[in-house]
Design an enzyme around this catalytic site. Structure first.
Site, PDB file in Angstrom:
ATOM      1  N   ASP A 166      24.610  52.679  37.818  1.00 37.18           N
ATOM      2  CA  ASP A 166      24.170  53.179  36.516  1.00 37.18           C
ATOM      3  C   ASP A 166      22.696  52.842  36.343  1.00 37.18           C
ATOM      4  OD1 ASP A 166      23.909  50.474  35.198  1.00 37.18           O
ATOM      5  OD2 ASP A 166      26.071  50.445  35.518  1.00 37.18           O
ATOM      6  N   ARG A 183      27.153  33.267  34.196  1.00 37.48           N
ATOM      7  CA  ARG A 183      27.717  32.089  33.544  1.00 37.48           C
ATOM      8  C   ARG A 183      28.557  31.314  34.545  1.00 37.48           C
ATOM      9  NH1 ARG A 183      31.265  34.121  28.785  1.00 37.48           N
ATOM     10  NH2 ARG A 183      31.402  36.027  30.018  1.00 37.48           N
ATOM     11  N   HIS A 219      21.819  48.878  35.727  1.00 39.24           N
ATOM     12  CA  HIS A 219      21.838  48.043  36.924  1.00 39.24           C
ATOM     13  C   HIS A 219      20.767  48.460  37.921  1.00 39.24           C
ATOM     14  CE1 HIS A 219      25.822  46.728  35.414  1.00 39.24           C
ATOM     15  NE2 HIS A 219      25.487  45.612  36.018  1.00 39.24           N
ATOM     16  N   HIS A 240      24.000  31.364  29.237  1.00 37.93           N
ATOM     17  CA  HIS A 240      24.196  32.723  29.747  1.00 37.93           C
ATOM     18  C   HIS A 240      22.887  33.213  30.354  1.00 37.93           C
ATOM     19  CE1 HIS A 240      24.438  37.136  29.541  1.00 37.93           C
ATOM     20  NE2 HIS A 240      25.754  36.983  29.647  1.00 37.93           N
ATOM     21  N   CYS A 297      22.757  42.643  38.082  1.00 39.41           N
ATOM     22  CA  CYS A 297      21.736  42.589  37.030  1.00 39.41           C
ATOM     23  C   CYS A 297      21.154  41.196  36.874  1.00 39.41           C
ATOM     24  CB  CYS A 297      22.295  43.099  35.705  1.00 39.41           C
ATOM     25  SG  CYS A 297      23.477  41.997  34.891  1.00 39.41           S
ATOM     26  N   TYR A 298      21.932  40.150  37.241  1.00 33.17           N
ATOM     27  CA  TYR A 298      21.419  38.788  37.122  1.00 33.17           C
ATOM     28  C   TYR A 298      20.389  38.467  38.207  1.00 33.17           C
ATOM     29  CZ  TYR A 298      25.014  38.337  33.645  1.00 33.17           C
ATOM     30  OH  TYR A 298      25.776  38.532  32.519  1.00 33.17           O
ATOM     31  N   ASP A 303      26.535  46.834  40.300  1.00 33.30           N
ATOM     32  CA  ASP A 303      26.541  45.380  40.113  1.00 33.30           C
ATOM     33  C   ASP A 303      27.207  44.636  41.258  1.00 33.30           C
ATOM     34  OD1 ASP A 303      29.179  46.062  39.503  1.00 33.30           O
ATOM     35  OD2 ASP A 303      29.336  44.651  37.840  1.00 33.30           O
ATOM     36  N   ASP A 320      26.918  39.483  39.696  1.00 34.08           N
ATOM     37  CA  ASP A 320      26.576  40.785  39.116  1.00 34.08           C
ATOM     38  C   ASP A 320      25.109  41.034  39.443  1.00 34.08           C
ATOM     39  OD1 ASP A 320      25.713  42.891  37.417  1.00 34.08           O
ATOM     40  OD2 ASP A 320      27.272  42.432  35.959  1.00 34.08           O
ATOM     41  N   LYS A 357      32.033  32.701  36.580  1.00 30.88           N
ATOM     42  CA  LYS A 357      32.054  34.149  36.436  1.00 30.88           C
ATOM     43  C   LYS A 357      31.654  34.807  37.757  1.00 30.88           C
ATOM     44  CE  LYS A 357      33.306  34.364  32.138  1.00 30.88           C
ATOM     45  NZ  LYS A 357      34.600  34.990  31.751  1.00 30.88           N
TER      46      LYS A 357
END
Length: 417
Positions: free
Chosen positions: A355, A296, A358, A253, A304-305, A348, A302, A299
């Protein structure tokens, strides 16, 4: 037969979380020019995730195709979004974040510092420090709010928030390093991990990173504290190449992987892991045609990654592994898809709301995209060098180990070491 069907429906909806029936599509690739050639047939299973990804791809491609100008960061709009968190009450639906007050302070303060180091005003700094020492009047460790149990994640966020503030009111001197050290030792487990909270906490790579980040910034690293930690982290690397939360158990992850890799850098033990597998896993997280990063396998992307995986790649840059991700493409994803021209803050992916969480990690990811990283000649200090990009965002240089602007990390550590 009826009972079996009902049981399958229950498992699918309540345990597997599936809201749609699985649809199987048969795709034939028959070559009409040669009837004697063997026909290959592939079955493509349609799931909630594949449907959702198709929708994200469509939205991202529309944004890329509609763009008329070179993408730029909406700096002023994002500043207004962040300033609002210091001047307005949080909406009722965010009541669950009452146990994450140091995190809210860190995300907001860090985002302002990353945008422009002058955006975090003296007034904001005073209010942040007053709040943190209201949570822990003794100087640490810190809980999520007043009257709450000390927690590793909250203490990590609190120390980061303090590092973002100047020491004009001698707030840094109010931190009780000994109490925090004794508490960290009390959280230490026989397998080398750390419990996130006495009595009820988990033991995973997040706890290890929070403990080591706090200890290294406060100058309280000892052999007693770090005994067995490297072995714990090494055993968290999965067969995919990334890291899970616990030894020999979890799938890889993005968040866990960053925590493990940053921790191994702090411990000077990167050479203990399978670096080629880690490099491959990081590269596989960047999806085409979205251009962003997922956390992952199989998936969705996003924003944030951009830091959790992008930060992992930046740490590996320190050891000479360049180009694990395409920074230019990731920058496109952030500027085209994580911004909404009519709404401030960062999101994201297209179709979601911005938010504070993020906004912080996407800004950190953007800073990583516009810089390269290497170690100083003595192999200790992280050096950040701007990359040549069109319309640079002019963000603060970042230390990828701590997720903080380089200047703030240096000043804070120098005060305690």
């Amino acid at each position: 037969m009826g009972t079996s069907a009902t049981r399958i429906q229950y498992l699918r909806r309540n345990l597997l979380g599936r809201k749609r029936e699985v649809v199987t599509r048969v795709i034939s690739t028959e070559d009409e020019g040669d009837q004697n050639e063997i026909i290959s047939i592939m079955k493509e299973v349609e799931t909630d995730t594949s449907i959702a990804r198709d929708e994200v791809i469509e939205k991202c491609q529309a944004l890329y195709e509609e763009a008329q100008t070179i993408p730029e960061l909406h700096r002023d709009a994002h500043k207004k979004f962040l300033d609002a968190s210091f001047t307005n009450d949080l909406p009722p639906q965010m009541a669950a974040l009452d146990a994450s007050q140091p995190w809210l302070l860190y995300w907001t303060a860090n985002s302002l510092r990353v945008l422009n180091e002058k955006y975090l005003t003296k007034e904001y700094q005073f209010r942040i420090c007053e709040k943190l020492f209201a949570i822990s009047p003794t100087g640490g460790p810190f809980g999520g709010g007043v009257g709450q149990l000390p927690h590793l994640a909250s203490t990590y966020a609190a120390i980061n928030a303090l590092a973002l503030c100047e020491n004009g009111e001698d707030y840094w001197d109010m931190v009780d390093e000994k109490a925090i050290y004794d508490w960290l030792i009390s959280l230490k487990q026989e397998n080398g991990g750390f419990k996130t909270c006495l009595g009820v906490g988990e033991v995973d790579t997040r706890g290890v990173y929070c403990a080591l980040s706090v200890a290294s910034m406060l100058g309280i690293m000892t052999d007693e504290l770090t005994e067995g930690v490297v072995d714990f982290l090494v055993d968290c690397q999965s067969s995919e190449g990334g890291f899970g939360g616990c030894p020999h158990e979890d799938e890889a992850h993005g968040g866990y992987t960053f925590c493990a890799v940053a921790s191994l850098h702090i411990l000077d033990a990167i050479d203990r892991i399978n670096i080629p597998n880690l490099a491959k896993w990081c590269s596989q997280r960047q999806l085409d045609p979205e251009r962003g990063l997922s956390g992952r396998s199989n998936k969705l992307v996003d924003g944030c990654y951009s830091f959790w995986v992008g930060g992992t790649a930046a740490v590996m840059e320190l050891y000479g592994l360049d180009h694990l991700i395409n920074k230019s493409s990731l920058r496109d994803y952030i500027l085209y898809c994580c911004q909404n021209g009519s709404r401030p803050g960062l999101r994201d992916k297209p179709g979601t709301h911005p938010d504070l969480y993020h906004t912080n990690y996407i800004l950190l990811g953007l800073a990583l995209c516009e810089n390269s990283f290497n170690l100083s000649d003595n192999g200790k200090a992280v050096q950040c060098k701007p990359l040549p990009v069109t319309a640079p965002s002019h963000l603060s240089s970042i230390n990828p180990i701590y997720g903080l602007p380089t200047k703030n990390v240096q000043k804070f550590i120098s005060h305690f070491v």
